[in-house]
Design a protein around this motif. Structure first.
Motif, PDB file in Angstrom:
ATOM      1  N   MET A  17       0.868  -1.178   0.000  1.00 29.53           N
ATOM      2  CA  MET A  17       0.000   0.000   0.000  1.00 29.53           C
ATOM      3  C   MET A  17       0.903   1.227   0.000  1.00 29.53           C
ATOM      4  O   MET A  17       1.654   1.457   0.934  1.00 29.53           O
ATOM      5  CB  MET A  17      -0.872   0.000   1.254  1.00 29.53           C
ATOM      6  N   THR A  18       0.872   1.982  -1.087  1.00 30.21           N
ATOM      7  CA  THR A  18       1.713   3.172  -1.206  1.00 30.21           C
ATOM      8  C   THR A  18       0.854   4.390  -1.509  1.00 30.21           C
ATOM      9  O   THR A  18      -0.285   4.265  -1.956  1.00 30.21           O
ATOM     10  CB  THR A  18       2.745   3.006  -2.343  1.00 30.21           C
ATOM     11  N   LYS A  19       1.431   5.538  -1.279  1.00 35.60           N
ATOM     12  CA  LYS A  19       0.734   6.786  -1.601  1.00 35.60           C
ATOM     13  C   LYS A  19       0.441   6.856  -3.093  1.00 35.60           C
ATOM     14  O   LYS A  19      -0.643   7.274  -3.506  1.00 35.60           O
ATOM     15  CB  LYS A  19       1.586   7.976  -1.164  1.00 35.60           C
ATOM     16  N   GLU A  20       1.376   6.403  -3.908  1.00 34.99           N
ATOM     17  CA  GLU A  20       1.188   6.424  -5.357  1.00 34.99           C
ATOM     18  C   GLU A  20       0.009   5.545  -5.782  1.00 34.99           C
ATOM     19  O   GLU A  20      -0.730   5.894  -6.694  1.00 34.99           O
ATOM     20  CB  GLU A  20       2.470   5.985  -6.068  1.00 34.99           C
ATOM     21  N   LEU A  21      -0.163   4.430  -5.109  1.00 35.51           N
ATOM     22  CA  LEU A  21      -1.267   3.528  -5.419  1.00 35.51           C
ATOM     23  C   LEU A  21      -2.614   4.210  -5.174  1.00 35.51           C
ATOM     24  O   LEU A  21      -3.492   4.178  -6.029  1.00 35.51           O
ATOM     25  CB  LEU A  21      -1.165   2.259  -4.568  1.00 35.51           C
ATOM     26  N   VAL A  22      -2.764   4.865  -4.032  1.00 36.90           N
ATOM     27  CA  VAL A  22      -4.047   5.507  -3.733  1.00 36.90           C
ATOM     28  C   VAL A  22      -4.269   6.742  -4.595  1.00 36.90           C
ATOM     29  O   VAL A  22      -5.401   7.052  -4.974  1.00 36.90           O
ATOM     30  CB  VAL A  22      -4.219   5.814  -2.229  1.00 36.90           C
ATOM     31  N   LEU A  23      -3.196   7.451  -4.942  1.00 33.58           N
ATOM     32  CA  LEU A  23      -3.332   8.598  -5.838  1.00 33.58           C
ATOM     33  C   LEU A  23      -3.775   8.153  -7.229  1.00 33.58           C
ATOM     34  O   LEU A  23      -4.629   8.785  -7.858  1.00 33.58           O
ATOM     35  CB  LEU A  23      -2.021   9.381  -5.935  1.00 33.58           C
ATOM     36  N   GLU A  24      -3.217   7.059  -7.713  1.00 31.87           N
ATOM     37  CA  GLU A  24      -3.586   6.544  -9.032  1.00 31.87           C
ATOM     38  C   GLU A  24      -5.060   6.122  -9.049  1.00 31.87           C
ATOM     39  O   GLU A  24      -5.788   6.411 -10.000  1.00 31.87           O
ATOM     40  CB  GLU A  24      -2.697   5.364  -9.412  1.00 31.87           C
ATOM     41  N   ALA A  25      -5.507   5.459  -7.990  1.00 28.88           N
ATOM     42  CA  ALA A  25      -6.906   5.048  -7.910  1.00 28.88           C
ATOM     43  C   ALA A  25      -7.825   6.266  -7.875  1.00 28.88           C
ATOM     44  O   ALA A  25      -8.862   6.304  -8.543  1.00 28.88           O
ATOM     45  CB  ALA A  25      -7.134   4.177  -6.683  1.00 28.88           C
ATOM     46  N   LEU A  26      -7.450   7.288  -7.109  1.00 26.43           N
ATOM     47  CA  LEU A  26      -8.254   8.519  -7.039  1.00 26.43           C
ATOM     48  C   LEU A  26      -8.315   9.203  -8.403  1.00 26.43           C
ATOM     49  O   LEU A  26      -9.389   9.618  -8.847  1.00 26.43           O
ATOM     50  CB  LEU A  26      -7.679   9.475  -5.994  1.00 26.43           C
ATOM     51  N   ASP A  27      -7.173   9.329  -9.060  1.00 23.22           N
ATOM     52  CA  ASP A  27      -7.128   9.973 -10.370  1.00 23.22           C
ATOM     53  C   ASP A  27      -8.032   9.253 -11.376  1.00 23.22           C
ATOM     54  O   ASP A  27      -8.815   9.886 -12.088  1.00 23.22           O
ATOM     55  CB  ASP A  27      -5.697   9.993 -10.924  1.00 23.22           C
ATOM     56  N   GLN A  28      -7.936   7.939 -11.427  1.00 20.36           N
ATOM     57  CA  GLN A  28      -8.737   7.195 -12.394  1.00 20.36           C
ATOM     58  C   GLN A  28     -10.218   7.261 -12.063  1.00 20.36           C
ATOM     59  O   GLN A  28     -11.049   7.378 -12.963  1.00 20.36           O
ATOM     60  CB  GLN A  28      -8.259   5.761 -12.487  1.00 20.36           C
ATOM     61  N   ALA A  29     -10.558   7.196 -10.785  1.00 20.40           N
ATOM     62  CA  ALA A  29     -11.972   7.305 -10.394  1.00 20.40           C
ATOM     63  C   ALA A  29     -12.525   8.666 -10.795  1.00 20.40           C
ATOM     64  O   ALA A  29     -13.631   8.773 -11.321  1.00 20.40           O
ATOM     65  CB  ALA A  29     -12.124   7.085  -8.897  1.00 20.40           C
ATOM     66  N   TYR A  30     -11.741   9.714 -10.571  1.00 25.91           N
ATOM     67  CA  TYR A  30     -12.190  11.062 -10.924  1.00 25.91           C
ATOM     68  C   TYR A  30     -12.418  11.184 -12.430  1.00 25.91           C
ATOM     69  O   TYR A  30     -13.443  11.701 -12.869  1.00 25.91           O
ATOM     70  CB  TYR A  30     -11.168  12.100 -10.465  1.00 25.91           C
ATOM     71  N   HIS A  31     -11.485  10.694 -13.210  1.00 29.26           N
ATOM     72  CA  HIS A  31     -11.597  10.839 -14.665  1.00 29.26           C
ATOM     73  C   HIS A  31     -12.694   9.960 -15.271  1.00 29.26           C
ATOM     74  O   HIS A  31     -13.249  10.310 -16.303  1.00 29.26           O
ATOM     75  CB  HIS A  31     -10.248  10.570 -15.331  1.00 29.26           C
ATOM     76  N   HIS A  52      -0.308  15.217   2.382  1.00 35.08           N
ATOM     77  CA  HIS A  52      -0.586  16.533   1.798  1.00 35.08           C
ATOM     78  C   HIS A  52      -0.941  16.410   0.320  1.00 35.08           C
ATOM     79  O   HIS A  52      -1.841  17.094  -0.163  1.00 35.08           O
ATOM     80  CB  HIS A  52       0.614  17.466   1.974  1.00 35.08           C
ATOM     81  N   GLU A  53      -0.238  15.542  -0.380  1.00 27.20           N
ATOM     82  CA  GLU A  53      -0.483  15.388  -1.820  1.00 27.20           C
ATOM     83  C   GLU A  53      -1.889  14.853  -2.086  1.00 27.20           C
ATOM     84  O   GLU A  53      -2.589  15.319  -2.976  1.00 27.20           O
ATOM     85  CB  GLU A  53       0.562  14.465  -2.438  1.00 27.20           C
ATOM     86  N   TYR A  54      -2.328  13.871  -1.306  1.00 24.66           N
ATOM     87  CA  TYR A  54      -3.663  13.303  -1.484  1.00 24.66           C
ATOM     88  C   TYR A  54      -4.738  14.333  -1.161  1.00 24.66           C
ATOM     89  O   TYR A  54      -5.709  14.501  -1.904  1.00 24.66           O
ATOM     90  CB  TYR A  54      -3.835  12.058  -0.613  1.00 24.66           C
ATOM     91  N   GLN A  55      -4.553  15.054  -0.055  1.00 21.70           N
ATOM     92  CA  GLN A  55      -5.527  16.070   0.342  1.00 21.70           C
ATOM     93  C   GLN A  55      -5.595  17.204  -0.692  1.00 21.70           C
ATOM     94  O   GLN A  55      -6.669  17.717  -0.993  1.00 21.70           O
ATOM     95  CB  GLN A  55      -5.184  16.622   1.731  1.00 21.70           C
ATOM     96  N   LYS A  56      -4.447  17.570  -1.248  1.00 23.93           N
ATOM     97  CA  LYS A  56      -4.419  18.604  -2.290  1.00 23.93           C
ATOM     98  C   LYS A  56      -5.169  18.130  -3.537  1.00 23.93           C
ATOM     99  O   LYS A  56      -5.911  18.888  -4.161  1.00 23.93           O
ATOM    100  CB  LYS A  56      -2.974  18.947  -2.651  1.00 23.93           C
ATOM    101  N   ARG A  57      -5.007  16.851  -3.883  1.00 21.76           N
ATOM    102  CA  ARG A  57      -5.693  16.299  -5.050  1.00 21.76           C
ATOM    103  C   ARG A  57      -7.210  16.307  -4.841  1.00 21.76           C
ATOM    104  O   ARG A  57      -7.958  16.605  -5.744  1.00 21.76           O
ATOM    105  CB  ARG A  57      -5.192  14.881  -5.292  1.00 21.76           C
ATOM    106  N   LEU A  58      -7.660  15.988  -3.629  1.00 21.69           N
ATOM    107  CA  LEU A  58      -9.104  16.056  -3.326  1.00 21.69           C
ATOM    108  C   LEU A  58      -9.618  17.470  -3.569  1.00 21.69           C
ATOM    109  O   LEU A  58     -10.669  17.667  -4.181  1.00 21.69           O
ATOM    110  CB  LEU A  58      -9.384  15.654  -1.873  1.00 21.69           C
ATOM    111  N   THR A  59      -8.881  18.459  -3.089  1.00 24.93           N
ATOM    112  CA  THR A  59      -9.277  19.859  -3.275  1.00 24.93           C
ATOM    113  C   THR A  59      -9.315  20.213  -4.754  1.00 24.93           C
ATOM    114  O   THR A  59     -10.271  20.849  -5.236  1.00 24.93           O
ATOM    115  CB  THR A  59      -8.303  20.785  -2.525  1.00 24.93           C
ATOM    116  N   THR A  60      -8.293  19.793  -5.488  1.00 25.80           N
ATOM    117  CA  THR A  60      -8.233  20.062  -6.923  1.00 25.80           C
ATOM    118  C   THR A  60      -9.452  19.487  -7.645  1.00 25.80           C
ATOM    119  O   THR A  60     -10.005  20.116  -8.552  1.00 25.80           O
ATOM    120  CB  THR A  60      -6.943  19.466  -7.533  1.00 25.80           C
ATOM    121  N   TYR A  61      -9.881  18.311  -7.234  1.00 29.26           N
ATOM    122  CA  TYR A  61     -11.009  17.645  -7.863  1.00 29.26           C
ATOM    123  C   TYR A  61     -12.359  18.096  -7.305  1.00 29.26           C
ATOM    124  O   TYR A  61     -13.402  17.609  -7.727  1.00 29.26           O
ATOM    125  CB  TYR A  61     -10.896  16.134  -7.718  1.00 29.26           C
ATOM    126  N   GLY A  62     -12.351  19.028  -6.356  1.00 27.24           N
ATOM    127  CA  GLY A  62     -13.588  19.523  -5.790  1.00 27.24           C
ATOM    128  C   GLY A  62     -14.267  18.516  -4.868  1.00 27.24           C
ATOM    129  O   GLY A  62     -15.490  18.536  -4.716  1.00 27.24           O
TER     130      GLY A  62
END
Length: 66
Positions: A17-31, A52-62
């Protein structure tokens, strides 16, 4: 999972379980599932989701983390 439609919007697996893994899942779900309204995002409280990176991505995606 979209709790309204019960649709799985995305998932990823890996040996670790890595930060990159959860970021990739979030990005694909958003798109795949762009919403026109505010999205409430619930996750466990692991360090990956609190980064911080994950929380920033949530903000970016609204999205609002709960």
């Amino acid at each position: 999972m979209d709790l309204y439609t019960r649709k799985i919007v995305d998932w990823h697996t890996n040996k670790r379980m890595t930060k990159e893994l959860v970021l990739e899942a979030l990005d694909q779900a958003y798109h795949r599932q762009r919403s026109q309204s505010e999205v409430l995002h619930h996750s466990d409280r692991g360090s990956h989701y609190a980064s911080h990176e994950y929380q920033k991505r949530l903000t970016t995606y609204g999205m609002k983390g709960i």
